[in-house]
Write a protein that holds these residues in place. Structure first.
Motif, short mmCIF file in Angstrom:
data_model
loop_
_atom_site.label_atom_id
_atom_site.label_comp_id
_atom_site.label_asym_id
_atom_site.label_seq_id
_atom_site.Cartn_x
_atom_site.Cartn_y
_atom_site.Cartn_z
N ALA A 1 6.06 10.50 -6.94
CA ALA A 1 5.45 12.13 -6.53
C ALA A 1 4.55 11.80 -4.82
O ALA A 1 4.02 12.98 -4.14
N HIS A 2 4.45 10.51 -4.63
CA HIS A 2 3.71 10.59 -3.18
C HIS A 2 4.87 9.99 -2.27
O HIS A 2 4.44 10.01 -1.01
N ALA A 3 6.14 9.73 -2.65
CA ALA A 3 6.93 9.44 -1.74
C ALA A 3 7.49 10.76 -1.33
O ALA A 3 8.17 11.00 -0.06
N ALA B 1 5.59 3.84 -1.47
CA ALA B 1 4.64 4.74 -2.09
C ALA B 1 4.33 4.00 -3.55
O ALA B 1 5.22 3.56 -4.12
N CYS B 2 3.15 4.96 -4.06
CA CYS B 2 2.55 4.17 -5.30
C CYS B 2 3.52 4.84 -6.30
O CYS B 2 3.55 4.39 -7.52
N ARG B 3 4.11 6.03 -6.18
CA ARG B 3 5.12 6.78 -7.05
C ARG B 3 5.76 7.64 -6.48
O ARG B 3 5.49 7.91 -5.17
N ARG C 1 0.91 -1.43 0.04
CA ARG C 1 0.11 0.04 -0.09
C ARG C 1 0.92 1.39 -0.02
O ARG C 1 2.00 1.14 0.56
N CYS C 2 0.27 2.46 -0.51
CA CYS C 2 1.05 3.47 -0.46
C CYS C 2 0.70 4.48 0.92
O CYS C 2 -0.46 4.53 1.26
N LEU C 3 2.06 4.64 1.19
CA LEU C 3 1.89 5.38 2.89
C LEU C 3 1.14 6.67 2.65
O LEU C 3 0.60 7.18 3.75
N TRP C 4 1.31 7.30 1.38
CA TRP C 4 0.68 8.71 1.30
C TRP C 4 -0.66 8.54 1.34
O TRP C 4 -1.51 9.20 1.75
N CYS C 5 -1.24 7.98 0.15
CA CYS C 5 -2.60 8.02 -0.37
C CYS C 5 -3.41 6.96 0.08
O CYS C 5 -4.71 6.72 -0.08
N GLY C 6 -2.72 5.51 0.46
CA GLY C 6 -3.58 4.55 1.08
C GLY C 6 -3.90 3.59 -0.04
O GLY C 6 -4.56 2.57 0.31
ZN LIG Z 1 0.01 7.15 -3.44
#
Ligand SMILES: [Zn+2]
Length: 244
Positions: A116-118, A112-114, A80-85
């Motif tokens: 830009a979310h890391a 992170a999914c990308r 899962r992405c820690l930023w957006c879930g």
């Molecule tokens: Zn994300």
């Protein structure tokens, strides 16, 4: 959606597609596991069961939350992405950035999914780490003092107060102290221009934001922080007016 994710999605088999199209159960479970946090805050600030019973329910809820929330979040930290879930694509491999973080309860590796979310995760952690003492006093210190104050109020009984200060005064103090700490974290941390250099460190455990995404938690800090700042200030002004 990111063009790269669209490209990957187009190459998925029907079975994979089903898995990729079904992020809601994870999001819904994360949301469900996050619910004790607002429930505890509601019990602490509104005392709907009375001061004693509300404390008696909320303190065990607080102490036990980590026991089930952290294993659940860690078990999905690489998916899962820690930023957006969001769930990562099944074939994400090493294309989604890893975020190895030293937390108070040990090291954990999130994703992170990308990129830009890391970036905002690194910025928030860098901002928070530089203000570790401020956040500890603002959040942990405020909560600790509020719990002691509330417990003392509960012992002496409703309406009598401790040293002339009532449970409502304790709530005003709690709202203002927490708002002072989480408003800058919510509004400023992700906007800072400097990200962490070297290994990431976090002054607070990340399994709670991981349940719903750090981005959502920062929005809660912004909105609840503003609400509590207004409520706490009104309570304080009313109290001063009564004393005057
Ligand atoms: Zn994300």
């Amino acid at each position: 959606m990111d063009p790269e994710l669209w490209r990957r999605r187009a190459s998925l088999s029907p079975a994979d597609e089903t898995a990729y199209d079904a992020p809601m159960p994870t999001r819904a479970t994360g949301f469900f596991l996050f619910l004790p946090v607002p429930l505890v805050l509601f019990l602490l600030t509104r005392a709907p069961l009375g001061t004693r019973a509300s404390l008696g329910v909320s303190v065990p809820l607080m102490l036990t939350h980590r026991l089930y929330a952290r294993p659940w979040a860690l078990g999905r930290a690489d998916r899962r992405c820690l930023w957006c879930g969001a769930d990562l694509p099944p074939d994400a491999g090493s294309s989604c950035p890893e975020l190895a973080v030293a937390e108070p309860s040990g090291r954990a590796t999130w994703r992170a999914c990308r990129e830009a979310h890391a970036v905002p995760v690194r910025r928030v952690l860098a901002w928070a780490e530089r203000r570790r003492s401020f956040l500890a006093v603002g959040i942990v210190g405020t909560l600790g003092l509020f719990l002691l104050w509330s417990a003392a109020s509960a012992l002496v009984g409703p309406g009598r107060g401790v040293l002339g200060l009532s449970f409502d005064d304790a709530v005003a103090f709690f709202r203002l102290g927490i708002a002072a700490a989480v408003l800058p974290l919510g509004w400023l941390a992700a906007r800072t221009s400097s990200a962490a250099v070297g290994p990431l460190r976090s002054p607070f455990p990340l399994h709670v934001p991981a349940l719903v995404g750090l981005r959502t938690v920062l929005w809660l800090f912004r909105l609840v922080g503003l609400l509590w700042l207004a409520q706490g200030t009104l309570q304080l002004v009313g109290r001063i007016a009564v004393l005057g």
